[in-house]
Scaffold this active site. Sequence first.
Site, PDB file in Angstrom:
ATOM      1  N   CYS A 118      38.193  35.659  45.250  1.00  0.00           N
ATOM      2  CA  CYS A 118      37.264  36.463  46.046  1.00  0.00           C
ATOM      3  C   CYS A 118      36.001  35.654  46.346  1.00  0.00           C
ATOM      4  O   CYS A 118      35.651  34.736  45.614  1.00  0.00           O
ATOM      5  CB  CYS A 118      36.853  37.699  45.266  1.00  0.00           C
ATOM      6  N   ARG A 159      38.856  29.981  50.088  1.00  0.00           N
ATOM      7  CA  ARG A 159      39.119  30.316  48.682  1.00  0.00           C
ATOM      8  C   ARG A 159      40.366  31.171  48.524  1.00  0.00           C
ATOM      9  O   ARG A 159      40.873  31.316  47.412  1.00  0.00           O
ATOM     10  CB  ARG A 159      37.916  31.081  48.099  1.00  0.00           C
ATOM     11  N   TRP A 197      40.601  39.069  46.958  1.00  0.00           N
ATOM     12  CA  TRP A 197      41.930  38.581  46.597  1.00  0.00           C
ATOM     13  C   TRP A 197      42.439  39.580  45.572  1.00  0.00           C
ATOM     14  O   TRP A 197      41.915  39.651  44.461  1.00  0.00           O
ATOM     15  CB  TRP A 197      41.803  37.186  46.002  1.00  0.00           C
ATOM     16  N   ASN A 251      33.375  39.850  42.192  1.00  0.00           N
ATOM     17  CA  ASN A 251      34.449  38.898  41.884  1.00  0.00           C
ATOM     18  C   ASN A 251      34.711  38.990  40.388  1.00  0.00           C
ATOM     19  O   ASN A 251      33.754  39.021  39.610  1.00  0.00           O
ATOM     20  CB  ASN A 251      34.019  37.460  42.169  1.00  0.00           C
ATOM     21  N   GLY A 252      35.972  38.979  39.999  1.00  0.00           N
ATOM     22  CA  GLY A 252      36.294  39.007  38.573  1.00  0.00           C
ATOM     23  C   GLY A 252      37.121  40.231  38.235  1.00  0.00           C
ATOM     24  O   GLY A 252      37.701  40.870  39.121  1.00  0.00           O
ATOM     25  N   GLU A 308      53.490  16.466  40.871  1.00  0.00           N
ATOM     26  CA  GLU A 308      52.429  16.828  41.814  1.00  0.00           C
ATOM     27  C   GLU A 308      52.996  16.980  43.232  1.00  0.00           C
ATOM     28  O   GLU A 308      52.649  17.919  43.955  1.00  0.00           O
ATOM     29  CB  GLU A 308      51.314  15.767  41.750  1.00  0.00           C
ATOM     30  N   LYS A 339      52.885  20.417  45.576  1.00  0.00           N
ATOM     31  CA  LYS A 339      52.254  20.470  46.908  1.00  0.00           C
ATOM     32  C   LYS A 339      53.224  21.050  47.925  1.00  0.00           C
ATOM     33  O   LYS A 339      52.848  21.860  48.768  1.00  0.00           O
ATOM     34  CB  LYS A 339      51.842  19.042  47.295  1.00  0.00           C
ATOM     35  N   GLU A 385      53.495  24.844  47.426  1.00  0.00           N
ATOM     36  CA  GLU A 385      52.355  25.707  47.732  1.00  0.00           C
ATOM     37  C   GLU A 385      52.026  25.795  49.212  1.00  0.00           C
ATOM     38  O   GLU A 385      51.575  26.838  49.660  1.00  0.00           O
ATOM     39  CB  GLU A 385      51.112  25.348  46.900  1.00  0.00           C
ATOM     40  N   HIS A 437      71.798  15.769  32.845  1.00  0.00           N
ATOM     41  CA  HIS A 437      71.901  16.788  31.794  1.00  0.00           C
ATOM     42  C   HIS A 437      71.898  18.200  32.369  1.00  0.00           C
ATOM     43  O   HIS A 437      71.575  19.142  31.662  1.00  0.00           O
ATOM     44  CB  HIS A 437      70.774  16.589  30.772  1.00  0.00           C
ATOM     45  N   LYS A 463      41.632  29.211  46.092  1.00  0.00           N
ATOM     46  CA  LYS A 463      41.114  27.877  45.775  1.00  0.00           C
ATOM     47  C   LYS A 463      40.612  27.802  44.343  1.00  0.00           C
ATOM     48  O   LYS A 463      40.795  26.805  43.668  1.00  0.00           O
ATOM     49  CB  LYS A 463      39.976  27.543  46.748  1.00  0.00           C
TER      50      LYS A 463
HETATM   51  C1  F6R Z   1      47.091  22.809  43.773  1.00  0.00           C
HETATM   52  C2  F6R Z   1      45.864  23.379  43.313  1.00  0.00           C
HETATM   53  C3  F6R Z   1      45.843  24.111  42.018  1.00  0.00           C
HETATM   54  C4  F6R Z   1      44.589  23.695  41.222  1.00  0.00           C
HETATM   55  C5  F6R Z   1      44.463  24.552  39.958  1.00  0.00           C
HETATM   56  C6  F6R Z   1      43.273  24.149  39.123  1.00  0.00           C
HETATM   57  O1  F6R Z   1      46.932  22.136  44.975  1.00  0.00           O
HETATM   58  O2  F6R Z   1      44.861  23.258  43.955  1.00  0.00           O
HETATM   59  O3  F6R Z   1      46.999  23.899  41.290  1.00  0.00           O
HETATM   60  O4  F6R Z   1      44.696  22.349  40.905  1.00  0.00           O
HETATM   61  O5  F6R Z   1      44.327  25.897  40.326  1.00  0.00           O
HETATM   62  O6  F6R Z   1      42.080  24.306  39.821  1.00  0.00           O
HETATM   63  P1  F6R Z   1      40.758  23.581  39.338  1.00  0.00           P
HETATM   64  O7  F6R Z   1      40.992  22.124  39.474  1.00  0.00           O
HETATM   65  O8  F6R Z   1      39.696  24.084  40.252  1.00  0.00           O
HETATM   66  O9  F6R Z   1      40.543  23.986  37.913  1.00  0.00           O
END
Ligand code: F6R
Length: 613
Positions: free
Chosen positions: A2, A27, A76, A102-103, A486, A490, A493, A509, A608
């Site tokens: 949020c 976000r 959110w 937020n929260g 990683e 990507k 997501e 396996h 985000k």
């Molecule tokens: C993937 C992504 C998330 C963040 C994760 C941690 O692209 O952005 O997996 O890496 O939510 O977020 P931070 O780094 O802000 O703690």
Amino acid sequence: MCGIVGYIGNRNAVPVLLQGLEKLEYRGYDSAGVAVFDEREKKICVCKKKGRVENLESALYDNPVKGRLGIGHTRWATHGVPSDINAHPHFSGSENVAVVHNGIIENYMEIKEILQSKGFEFISDTDTECVAQLVEYYYDQSGDFNDAVFKALEKVDGSYALGIICKDFPDRIIAAKKNGPLIVGLGQGENFIASDMPAILKYTRNTYILEDNEVAVITKDDVKIYNPDKEEVKKNVYVVDWSIEAAEKSGYDHFMLKEIFEQPKVVSDNLNRRFKPDGSGIQLDDIKLFREDLEKINKAYIVACGTAYYAGLVGKFLIEKLCRIPVNSDVASEFRYKDPLIDENTLVIVISQSGETADTLEAMRLAKRRGSRVLAVVNVVGSTIAREADDVIYTLAGPEIAVASTKAFSAQVVAMFLLSLHIALETDKMSLEEFDEIRREMLKLPSHINKILTQAPNIKRFMEKYIDSKNVFYIGRGLDYVVCREGSLKLKEIAYLHSEPYAAGELKHGPIALIEESTLVIGVATQQELFAKTMSNIKEVKARGAKVLMIAMQGNTETEKYADDYIYIPKTHPILTPLLANIPQQLFAYYMAVGLGNDVDKPRNLAKSVTVE
Ligand code: F6R
């Protein structure tokens, strides 16, 4: 997650709030709304809509509101589905009080039941509505808005960043924070609140960063901040040093692409800042992690979430290899609840772009309670994790707007390189000659990344070829396997494609049963000593009909015999390859997402900064 923005001053608050909400869109959110005090009608008008900020804008176009005090929110969903009713701001029953939040209010059901028993009626499924009602409940008793907010905050458990306005006090916004970021922006004859800097960057760079349990009473000419005992707290002004351009797309189609292309600069900024000019070691500025500190440490623990966790896994590999210190690692949501084996001799390294991720923050607090030394690798300056850690390495990546993390990952990986080299030098595990060899190779990284970025058009062509893939496997060994994890994240997501990363040797396996005609396998083989082994796994999947896209080190032409397509990364020191091998993966995921018509910068269901558990 949020987002919050609030304004009090002489301008019309509506455009300020809407522009602020647009800046917070990155976000992740599912609905948006504003509450504005209408001076002529002497009432608060709330307008809120499910969906994008544009929906809110057209609702406001149809039913215009105007006023010089307002709060806005992008939601959110946590409690209750995304809908107009559940969107913020929330009114109290008499519409005297409006709240953005937020929260998560953990005891909202309890509060709701008590208030319902006193005749309060609730219309949404949210936890936030109980805050608005509770403030009204206390306000009705005393007629004192500030006091009503303090009383309400005494009753709520959980996490919050709150913006609260009251019809009878149109001269103020009250803001409060606990376990969620909130800043007060300071202007001339106007002031702001925001959950994140981009929302107000157009108007001011001067801010107060609120600490947990602080309450700010903000009028257009004054800001007073109080602790829970209602004592005034004096704060330093924190001046944000981002440029506005850093938070704009600058001609790129998406923030994600812009941020991918910023990586050479991010890496060189880090190297210029961290390598001592005379080549004799690393300068980590405020970090006090010298020989005498390190002598007390017998193990390290790396804790983070998502992409930041994968950067941490590169760090685990390097600290073990270069410093010979045992390193455990865990995602923060697991670490928190497993009674981890840590004590005052453990160095706990937490990594976070936002510095606000709830699980990482709580993991860090747990580590501190156990007496461990906590070093945080953080991007957002002044964020909660940065403030609470014993030591901080800032990753200097600038604002990362796209939800999918790219440049922040690279900066975190560079921080891991630098930290492991620093520890290795301080503990005499590495000679200056060895360090110098790696340092020289590291200084070439920005130009290597630039070379990889010139291959973007080829990678776009691979996208066109593989766009119909339904399942994608990423396989590699050692550091290449971390890169695969990683890359696979990507793709999931932003392209919404099912993909699995596997340690190449594990394929036999079980998972190899999933390989069939035309399954796409992305092979990462940059580690010379493991190259032949990984190639033998590539041959196995080829034999079962897979299509193979390889990422390998320049010179390993054997790749071309077995791969359908390949991308070479420039030759570098083997420990540095994760940074380079990941760049083609970022571009591949990006082009796949674009090709599939997805909202690249704001992928579905994602936020985000994940400020709830
Ligand atoms: C993937 C992504 C998330 C963040 C994760 C941690 O692209 O952005 O997996 O890496 O939510 O977020 P931070 O780094 O802000 O703690």
